[in-house]
Design an enzyme around this catalytic site. Structure first.
Site, PDB file in Angstrom:
ATOM      1  N   GLU A  18      12.070  66.871  21.308  1.00 35.60           N
ATOM      2  CA  GLU A  18      12.464  68.211  20.865  1.00 35.60           C
ATOM      3  C   GLU A  18      13.726  68.750  21.540  1.00 35.60           C
ATOM      4  O   GLU A  18      14.260  69.752  21.092  1.00 35.60           O
ATOM      5  CB  GLU A  18      11.307  69.194  21.078  1.00 35.60           C
ATOM      6  CG  GLU A  18      11.061  69.574  22.523  1.00 35.60           C
ATOM      7  CD  GLU A  18      10.610  71.025  22.655  1.00 35.60           C
ATOM      8  OE1 GLU A  18      10.448  71.697  21.632  1.00 35.60           O
ATOM      9  OE2 GLU A  18      10.466  71.478  23.792  1.00 35.60           O
ATOM     10  N   ASN A  19      14.205  68.078  22.594  1.00 37.34           N
ATOM     11  CA  ASN A  19      15.426  68.542  23.257  1.00 37.34           C
ATOM     12  C   ASN A  19      16.545  67.508  23.181  1.00 37.34           C
ATOM     13  O   ASN A  19      17.441  67.486  24.029  1.00 37.34           O
ATOM     14  CB  ASN A  19      15.140  68.902  24.713  1.00 37.34           C
ATOM     15  CG  ASN A  19      14.328  70.171  24.839  1.00 37.34           C
ATOM     16  OD1 ASN A  19      14.526  71.112  24.085  1.00 37.34           O
ATOM     17  ND2 ASN A  19      13.391  70.189  25.770  1.00 37.34           N
ATOM     18  N   ASN A  46       8.092  73.562  21.122  1.00 39.86           N
ATOM     19  CA  ASN A  46       8.437  74.958  20.832  1.00 39.86           C
ATOM     20  C   ASN A  46       9.868  75.136  20.354  1.00 39.86           C
ATOM     21  O   ASN A  46      10.217  76.184  19.803  1.00 39.86           O
ATOM     22  CB  ASN A  46       8.197  75.834  22.070  1.00 39.86           C
ATOM     23  CG  ASN A  46       8.956  75.367  23.286  1.00 39.86           C
ATOM     24  OD1 ASN A  46       8.778  74.232  23.735  1.00 39.86           O
ATOM     25  ND2 ASN A  46       9.800  76.225  23.840  1.00 39.86           N
ATOM     26  N   HIS A  47      10.733  74.115  20.548  1.00 40.81           N
ATOM     27  CA  HIS A  47      12.110  74.202  20.058  1.00 40.81           C
ATOM     28  C   HIS A  47      12.301  73.489  18.715  1.00 40.81           C
ATOM     29  O   HIS A  47      13.431  73.178  18.335  1.00 40.81           O
ATOM     30  CB  HIS A  47      13.070  73.604  21.089  1.00 40.81           C
ATOM     31  CG  HIS A  47      13.166  74.394  22.359  1.00 40.81           C
ATOM     32  ND1 HIS A  47      13.426  75.743  22.382  1.00 40.81           N
ATOM     33  CD2 HIS A  47      13.020  74.016  23.655  1.00 40.81           C
ATOM     34  CE1 HIS A  47      13.448  76.165  23.637  1.00 40.81           C
ATOM     35  NE2 HIS A  47      13.195  75.139  24.423  1.00 40.81           N
ATOM     36  N   HIS A 155       6.555  69.252  27.962  1.00 40.49           N
ATOM     37  CA  HIS A 155       7.181  70.582  27.938  1.00 40.49           C
ATOM     38  C   HIS A 155       7.789  71.017  29.264  1.00 40.49           C
ATOM     39  O   HIS A 155       8.864  71.613  29.270  1.00 40.49           O
ATOM     40  CB  HIS A 155       6.215  71.679  27.471  1.00 40.49           C
ATOM     41  CG  HIS A 155       6.806  73.064  27.523  1.00 40.49           C
ATOM     42  ND1 HIS A 155       7.883  73.454  26.746  1.00 40.49           N
ATOM     43  CD2 HIS A 155       6.497  74.146  28.283  1.00 40.49           C
ATOM     44  CE1 HIS A 155       8.193  74.711  27.014  1.00 40.49           C
ATOM     45  NE2 HIS A 155       7.376  75.148  27.950  1.00 40.49           N
ATOM     46  N   HIS A 157       9.114  69.397  31.787  1.00 43.68           N
ATOM     47  CA  HIS A 157      10.248  68.602  32.276  1.00 43.68           C
ATOM     48  C   HIS A 157      10.031  68.027  33.674  1.00 43.68           C
ATOM     49  O   HIS A 157      10.964  67.492  34.264  1.00 43.68           O
ATOM     50  CB  HIS A 157      11.554  69.415  32.289  1.00 43.68           C
ATOM     51  CG  HIS A 157      11.981  69.927  30.961  1.00 43.68           C
ATOM     52  ND1 HIS A 157      13.309  69.976  30.585  1.00 43.68           N
ATOM     53  CD2 HIS A 157      11.293  70.418  29.905  1.00 43.68           C
ATOM     54  CE1 HIS A 157      13.412  70.482  29.358  1.00 43.68           C
ATOM     55  NE2 HIS A 157      12.194  70.749  28.935  1.00 43.68           N
TER      56      HIS A 157
END
Length: 239
Positions: A18-19, A46-47, A155, A157
């Site tokens: 997601e990142n 969430n992103h 989430h 990291h």
């Protein structure tokens, strides 16, 4: 990824992506690159919606999934079932925790039905729980012990030191960690993150560049039963 898959004898590879797009969100092009590099399924978090072009891609993709407890009106799905390299089917499902993330529905409202749906196709079920609170991740792993092969937290990291196999055969780790620059504040150039925290003023974040490493976990399981037998954290410095 191909080198690591061979080194660990990994029959199936799941990425939380997601990142991937400069530190926030993912694009269709990057998703396709990660799949081509050796990922079998990509989960999000969430992103998910930070890149507008991802919506149409998720509508048609059966290998990139988003948290199942986002709005039912949003595109995409929260469960994927794909074959491993030996042909064994593996189910992957993605849920979002509640603390600070505010999903449309609580993961507790649908996770049992999702796991049951997955188990109708295969006994190997992997859950990516994308959550801020360690308590939510640990509680979900305990709740699914014996029904999921692994519950892997994402989430925060930061890789946690609690990889274990629970009594009824579910492997768990509170957070698999971050693939990215660890000479940073969870991936962000440290000076910029500190400036925002100290001053409370808006700061445009930039992705850091140094201390890059890949983090994750390798889960070993019995393909006949879906029960995990081992989980090993992985930390690989980038060349």
């Amino acid at each position: 990824m191909p080198v690591l898959r061979e080194e660990y004898g990994a029959a199936f590879c799941i990425l939380n992506g997601e990142n991937a797009a400069d530190g926030v969100g993912i694009t269709p092009r990057l998703a396709e690159q990660l799949l081509a590099a050796g990922a079998d399924v990509i989960t999000l978090g969430n992103h998910t919606w930070r890149r507008s072009e991802i919506g149409q891609y998720l509508e048609r993709s059966d290998r990139v999934i988003r948290p199942a407890n986002l709005s039912v009106a949003s595109p995409g799905r929260g469960l994927a079932v794909r074959p491993a390299s030996d042909g064994t089917l593996v189910a992957v499902l993605n849920v979002l925790g509640s603390l600070f993330l505010d999903p449309a529905r609580s993961m507790w409202e649908l996770v049992d039905d999702l796991v049951e749906e997955a188990r109708r196709e295969t006994g190997i079920v992997i859950v990516d729980v994308h959550a801020e609170a360690t308590s939510e991740k640990v509680a979900l792993a305990r709740w699914l012990d014996g029904r999921a092969t692994a519950v892997i937290g994402t989430h925060t990291h930061v890789q946690t030191a609690d990889a274990r196999v629970l009594p009824d055969g579910t492997a768990a780790i509170t957070d698999a960690g971050m693939t990215g620059p660890h000479d940073s504040v969870i991936g962000v150039t440290a000076d910029l993150a500190i400036r925002r925290m100290r001053t409370g003023m808006p700061v445009r974040f930039e992705v850091a560049e140094d201390g890059v490493r890949l983090e994750g976990a390798v889960v070993t399981c019995d393909p006949a039963t879906g029960r995990a037998t081992a989980i090993e954290p992985v930390r690989v410095p980038w060349p």
